[in-house]
Scaffold this motif. Structure first.
Motif, short mmCIF file in Angstrom:
data_model
loop_
_atom_site.label_atom_id
_atom_site.label_comp_id
_atom_site.label_asym_id
_atom_site.label_seq_id
_atom_site.Cartn_x
_atom_site.Cartn_y
_atom_site.Cartn_z
N LEU A 563 0.85 -1.19 0.00
CA LEU A 563 0.00 0.00 0.00
C LEU A 563 0.88 1.23 0.00
N SER A 564 0.69 2.09 -0.97
CA SER A 564 1.49 3.31 -1.08
C SER A 564 0.61 4.41 -1.64
N PRO A 565 0.74 5.66 -1.12
CA PRO A 565 -0.08 6.75 -1.67
C PRO A 565 0.16 6.97 -3.16
N ARG A 566 1.35 6.58 -3.67
CA ARG A 566 1.64 6.79 -5.08
C ARG A 566 0.95 5.77 -5.98
N ALA A 567 0.47 4.67 -5.40
CA ALA A 567 -0.06 3.59 -6.21
C ALA A 567 -1.25 4.08 -7.04
N VAL A 568 -1.28 3.65 -8.30
CA VAL A 568 -2.40 3.95 -9.19
C VAL A 568 -3.47 2.90 -8.98
N VAL A 569 -4.65 3.32 -8.55
CA VAL A 569 -5.74 2.39 -8.28
C VAL A 569 -6.44 1.99 -9.57
N SER A 570 -6.70 2.97 -10.45
CA SER A 570 -7.39 2.65 -11.69
C SER A 570 -7.08 3.69 -12.75
N LEU A 571 -7.25 3.29 -14.00
CA LEU A 571 -7.12 4.16 -15.17
C LEU A 571 -8.43 4.11 -15.94
N ASP A 579 -9.37 14.10 -25.46
CA ASP A 579 -8.84 13.36 -26.60
C ASP A 579 -8.54 11.92 -26.19
N SER A 580 -8.56 11.02 -27.18
CA SER A 580 -8.55 9.59 -26.90
C SER A 580 -7.24 9.10 -26.31
N THR A 581 -6.17 9.87 -26.37
CA THR A 581 -4.90 9.40 -25.81
C THR A 581 -4.77 9.69 -24.32
N ALA A 582 -5.71 10.45 -23.75
CA ALA A 582 -5.60 10.81 -22.34
C ALA A 582 -6.20 9.72 -21.46
N GLU A 583 -5.72 9.66 -20.25
CA GLU A 583 -6.23 8.71 -19.26
C GLU A 583 -6.54 9.48 -17.98
N TYR A 584 -7.68 9.12 -17.38
CA TYR A 584 -7.98 9.63 -16.05
C TYR A 584 -7.38 8.67 -15.02
N ILE A 840 1.96 -4.48 -11.42
CA ILE A 840 1.11 -3.70 -12.32
C ILE A 840 -0.29 -3.61 -11.70
N HIS A 841 -0.76 -2.39 -11.43
CA HIS A 841 -2.06 -2.19 -10.80
C HIS A 841 -3.17 -1.95 -11.83
N ALA A 842 -2.85 -1.25 -12.91
CA ALA A 842 -3.90 -0.84 -13.85
C ALA A 842 -3.31 -0.72 -15.25
N LEU A 843 -4.15 -0.97 -16.26
CA LEU A 843 -3.80 -0.78 -17.66
C LEU A 843 -4.87 0.09 -18.29
N GLY A 844 -4.43 1.08 -19.08
CA GLY A 844 -5.36 1.91 -19.81
C GLY A 844 -5.75 1.26 -21.13
N ALA A 845 -6.46 2.01 -21.96
CA ALA A 845 -6.85 1.51 -23.27
C ALA A 845 -5.62 1.41 -24.17
N VAL A 846 -5.57 0.36 -24.98
CA VAL A 846 -4.48 0.18 -25.94
C VAL A 846 -4.79 1.02 -27.17
N ALA A 847 -3.84 1.90 -27.56
CA ALA A 847 -4.07 2.82 -28.67
C ALA A 847 -3.08 2.56 -29.78
N ASP A 848 -3.52 2.78 -31.05
CA ASP A 848 -2.62 2.69 -32.20
C ASP A 848 -1.73 3.90 -32.26
#
Length: 896
Positions: A563-571, A579-584, A840-848
């Motif tokens: 557990l770390s505050p830096r950990a990414v919980v979700s994308l 735009d489609s290349t951005a991730e929340y 690896i906690h989260a993966l975003g959408a795969v983009a071309d």
């Protein structure tokens, strides 16, 4: 293995055969001859079979085989010994294993000389570190070099093999695995003032250079200072069904207090740097049913602060001690004035050597003062005993262990004498049933800076066992846990970075050892009912590396990610919003940000504190007239307490906060066919629906937390909802009524982490704690497994589906083993593997790539932040030119 002539290129002798599987690493050592000197060179090899072979260079015969018992051998290096320190001459050899242990061998005899502990995970490389002749005390007698090691924990370490100790603190700065390190000397002006440096190469695509004695990186990114965690407490909170769910509270070196949900790894409340200096004391407070749970924290300035679990500050006792508050404990006792009244007493231990007893029911009353120790009183703990509920034990810098009656302050045990130096902590454990019929009900446990753990009879003040020895540094804390068999065990942590598990009925046996942290481990607590209030007991530890870790003591292994505050919980990807290349990005500290990989920018979004989930909605959300179009896409930002705020693009709120559930949601899903609907899962195993101005009942779905939800749109008129749980089961539901549409299916033997739907074939994919990804065909009322993907060496967490250039379905899988794998779903084969060296906690959408090439982009969420990765695929998989997958590491996000 083969031997070649370097000048002619001719093959010399016969192949070296003996390893079962691949030989991964080679070195050479000097061995004494029968006549003594000079020594002759021999070859040493280490293999995937965990064996080390010593070979004659010309006959290819193996004269010595050493078995490491630590998994594959990943590194070897010789240790030159000064002849005046070795009557026989010859070298030692150091080996690095996948278990993180470095072993030193005498190759002539095959004897194990010693071991070095410190790395967490595999040691990937070893090298000798030459030192100049005037290196002074850094150089051990008899050794003309030290060794340097590189590990998958992202650290570089140097070691003095002469006394089997590390030289200085670990070198930290790499993101992910460090694959190699070497030492070199630089001649300075004047020439006798030569310097020694270390160069290291990591999976983060950087090479770093370090100065051995100054411990600094003169080139590249500077070293980052983490905030060590010094104290832990566990607070049980009531759940909706009358059970208890634990929360973990940590206190840091800088005065920050953080409240964690250990089940999902999220920060529930972050109080920031609320106190001056380190927090060494945390203690849960008693409460009446229906009230908010709370805790007390001791400050460096001698104050005691009282907080509720949601971060609300209640009151402060200023100047409780003349010096730092080192320990806190709660004891219950009958009131002398009114025996019918049960008093809740808070006992504090301070740097002034005093214990003070505070009546929590009478905040304005004066405390009872006990002159406990000569020097600081370092620790305090309640002692359950038959016939008395008011006993409290203390340990001090004077090396004494003492027991007191918290009501009248009298001493009830002769001072326990045995520790040399400070008693860092005191705690209790039920006496083993097998110890003796006369054993006391409770034993007192003390942990000392003298590297020992001692156990005491409370009545006599005598030790009941020989001191427990095994830690190679100070022992800082202990706690007990109960195995499923009903046996009580003791867990201890210390300055050597390990957790050790003791069976006190067999105290003569070696304890089990877990490599827990990078650096010292300061605190340990047990979660008696697991992370969801029921289930296997877990251990929670915290230390200098600023993370909190969960361990299953019955299997002596970590549970999930640190557990770390830096950990990414979700994308969260949503082309409608930006735009489609951005991730929340949702991080464990509850913050929300937008990540744009093309320019490596992470922009924080103003949002409610403690964001847990994000979903995209449209439709009539009940916003004020004129503030937004009813069909304008908005974000539903869900906090850890179930409150939701709706925001338009540009982060403008369009309505007041809504409460969709009174508990922390573990998963959430929007439903495009009903654009104002949210579906959510809870830690209690229930699934629910939220819609504006409508109420829906909760439905019991799983035994344990709901880990993931998915929408299957090709079944029925409005599709079906699929839920997955911590119990490893899959279920189908009507998305409007939540009526069950299938029987529960045991899809994985353990937890299901994630669900995903293939782009074109509509197959369902599940990832689990068993290390597999399973492929399912869905009928209207049943699941049918049609494939399985195996290859990860641990839990498989996030999934991201995409299409291959020929249109077939593919999936990216992220593992706790630090790898990302791309798979052809139809062929069930792995196309390529990316090694990142951190869970690896989260993966975003795969983009071309957008340039008609076979390159793909993906955003990766890790325990340390955000990474942008690229990989290349040919028409049906990796092209021959892309066998070595490119990974681009752009930037790491920061939690504050």
């Amino acid at each position: 293995m083969r031997l070649w002539d370097g000048e002619s290129g001719a093959l010399l002798g016969e192949p070296y055969r003996g390893h079962e599987g691949a030989a991964w690493t080679l070195t050479s050592v000097l061995m004494p001859t029968e006549s003594g000197f000079p020594e002759s060179p021999w070859i040493v090899s280490g293999g995937i079979d965990g064996r080390i072979h010593l070979w004659h260079p010309l006959t290819a015969e193996s004269s010595q085989i050493m078995a490491t018992e630590g998994g594959p051998v990943r590194g070897l290096c010789p240790l030159r010994i000064d002849k005046d320190e070795s009557a026989q001459g010859g070298d030692l050899v150091a080996s690095a294993g996948s278990d993180g242990v470095i072993r030193v061998w005498n190759p002539a005899s095959g004897d194990l000389v010693g071991t070095l502990h410190g790395h967490i995970g595999a040691v990937r490389h070893l090298a000798t570190l030459p030192l100049p002749a005037d290196s002074g005390t850094v150089r051990s007698a008899g050794l003309s070099s030290l060794i340097v090691s590189a590990g998958s924990d992202g650290t570089v370490r140097t070691w003095d093999v002469g006394d089997m100790t590390p030289v200085g603190p670990p070198l930290t700065g790499h993101i992910g695995t460090v694959f190699g390190a070497c030492g070199f000397t630089v001649a300075a002006r004047p020439v006798w003032d030569s310097a020694v440096w270390i160069a290291s190469a990591g999976g983060d695509a950087t090479v770093r250079v370090w100065h051995v004695t100054q411990r600094e990186a003169p080139v590249g990114q500077g070293m980052q200072t983490d905030d060590p965690i010094y104290s832990l407490a566990v607070v049980d909170e009531d759940t909706h069904d009358g059970g208890l769910k634990p929360s973990v509270i940590t206190g840091s070196a800088s005065g920050a207090v953080t409240v964690w949900d250990p089940g999902c790894g999220r920060v529930l409340a972050e109080l920031g740097h609320v106190m001056a200096g380190p927090i060494h004391a945390l203690c849960p407070l008693p409460r009446e049913r229906g009230t908010s749970p709370g805790f007390a924290a001791g400050a460096e300035d001698g104050a005691i602060h009282f907080w509720s679990l949601d971060g609300h500050h209640h009151r402060t006792i200023t100047a409780a001690h003349d010096g730092q508050v080192h320990g806190l404990a709660v004891v219950n006792a009958p009131s002398k004035a009114d025996p019918a009244r049960q008093m809740a007493l808070l006992v504090s231990a301070g740097g002034d050597g005093l214990l003070k007893v505070w009546d929590l029911g009478r905040p304005d009353s004066e405390p009872l003062t006990i002159e406990a120790h000569q020097g600081p009183a370092v620790s305090v703990a309640a002692v359950p005993a038959p016939g008395s509920g008011s006993l409290v034990a203390s340990g001090g810098a004077d090396g004494l262990v003492r027991v007191w009656d918290a009501v009248d302050g009298r001493s009830v045990m002769s001072p326990g004498r045995g520790h040399i130096g400070t008693v860092n902590s005191v705690s209790t454990i039920p006496a083993p049933a097998r110890s003796s019929p006369e054993a006391p009900y409770t034993w007192l446990v003390s942990c000392g800076s003298d590297r020992t753990v001692r156990l005491w009879d409370v009545a006599s003040g005598e030790e009941v066992l020989e001191p427990l020895q095994g830690h190679t540094g100070p022992v800082f804390a202990a706690d007990c846990f109960t195995e499923p068999s009903g046996e009580n065990r003791l867990a201890t942590v210390g300055g050597d970075g390990t957790v050790r598990l003791w069976d006190l009925a067999r105290a003569d046996q070696e304890p089990h050892q877990i490599l827990a942290h990078v650096g010292e481990v300061h605190a340990i607590r047990s979660l008696a009912r697991g992370t969801s209030g029921v289930g296997t007991p877990l251990l929670v530890t915290a230390g200098d590396d600023s993370v909190v870790r969960l361990f299953d003591p019955t299997r002596t292994e970590p549970v999930g990610d640190p557990l770390s505050p830096r950990a990414v919980v979700s994308l969260h990807s949503d082309a409608q919003m930006v735009d489609s290349t951005a991730e929340y990005v949702v991080r464990a500290d509850g913050s929300l940000a937008v990540w744009r990989p093309e320019d490596a920018r992470l922009t924080r979004i103003p949002a409610p504190l403690n964001v847990a989930h994000l979903a995209s909605l449209s439709g009539d959300l009940g916003q004020q007239p004129g503030t937004a179009s009813p069909l304008e896409p908005v974000h539903a930002i869900v906090s850890t307490n179930g409150t939701t705020v709706f925001q338009r693009r540009g982060s403008e709120e369009i309505s007041a906060a809504r409460r969709i559930t009174d508990r922390a949601p573990t998963s959430i899903l929007s439903w495009p066919e009903r654009p104002a609907r949210l579906l959510f899962g809870l830690a209690t195993g229930e699934v629910g629906i939220w819609e504006p101005a409508q109420e829906h009942p909760l439905v019991r779905a799983h035994n344990g937390p709901v880990t993931s939800l998915a929408r299957i749109k090709h079944i029925g008129a409005s599709g079906v909802l699929v839920s997955a749980g911590d119990d490893g089961k899959l279920r189908m539901w009507n998305p409007t009524t939540l009526a069950p549409m299938s029987e529960p299916l045991q899809a994985h033997p353990g937890r299901i982490w994630s669900l995903a739907v293939a782009n074109t074939s509509r197959r369902l994919l599940t990832s689990g704690s068993d290390g597999s990804v399973r492929i399912w065909h869905l009928e209207h009322d049943a699941f049918q497994q049609i494939g399985i993907l195996t290859g990860h060496s641990g839990d498989v967490h996030p999934l991201a589906t995409f299409s291959l250039p020929d249109g077939r379905d593919a999936v990216l899988t992220g593992g706790h083993d630090g790898t990302i794998k791309a798979w052809n779903i139809d062929a069930e084969v792995c196309l390529t593997t990316m090694f990142l060296g951190m869970p690896i906690h989260a993966l975003g959408a795969v983009a071309d790539a957008g340039d008609e090439s076979a390159h793909r982009f993906v955003t990766v969420g890790t325990s340390r932040g955000i990474i942008s990765a690229t990989f290349s695929l040919g028409p049906t998989g990796p092209t021959p030119s892309s066998a070595a997958t490119q990974v681009s590491l752009s930037v790491r996000s920061r939690s504050r």
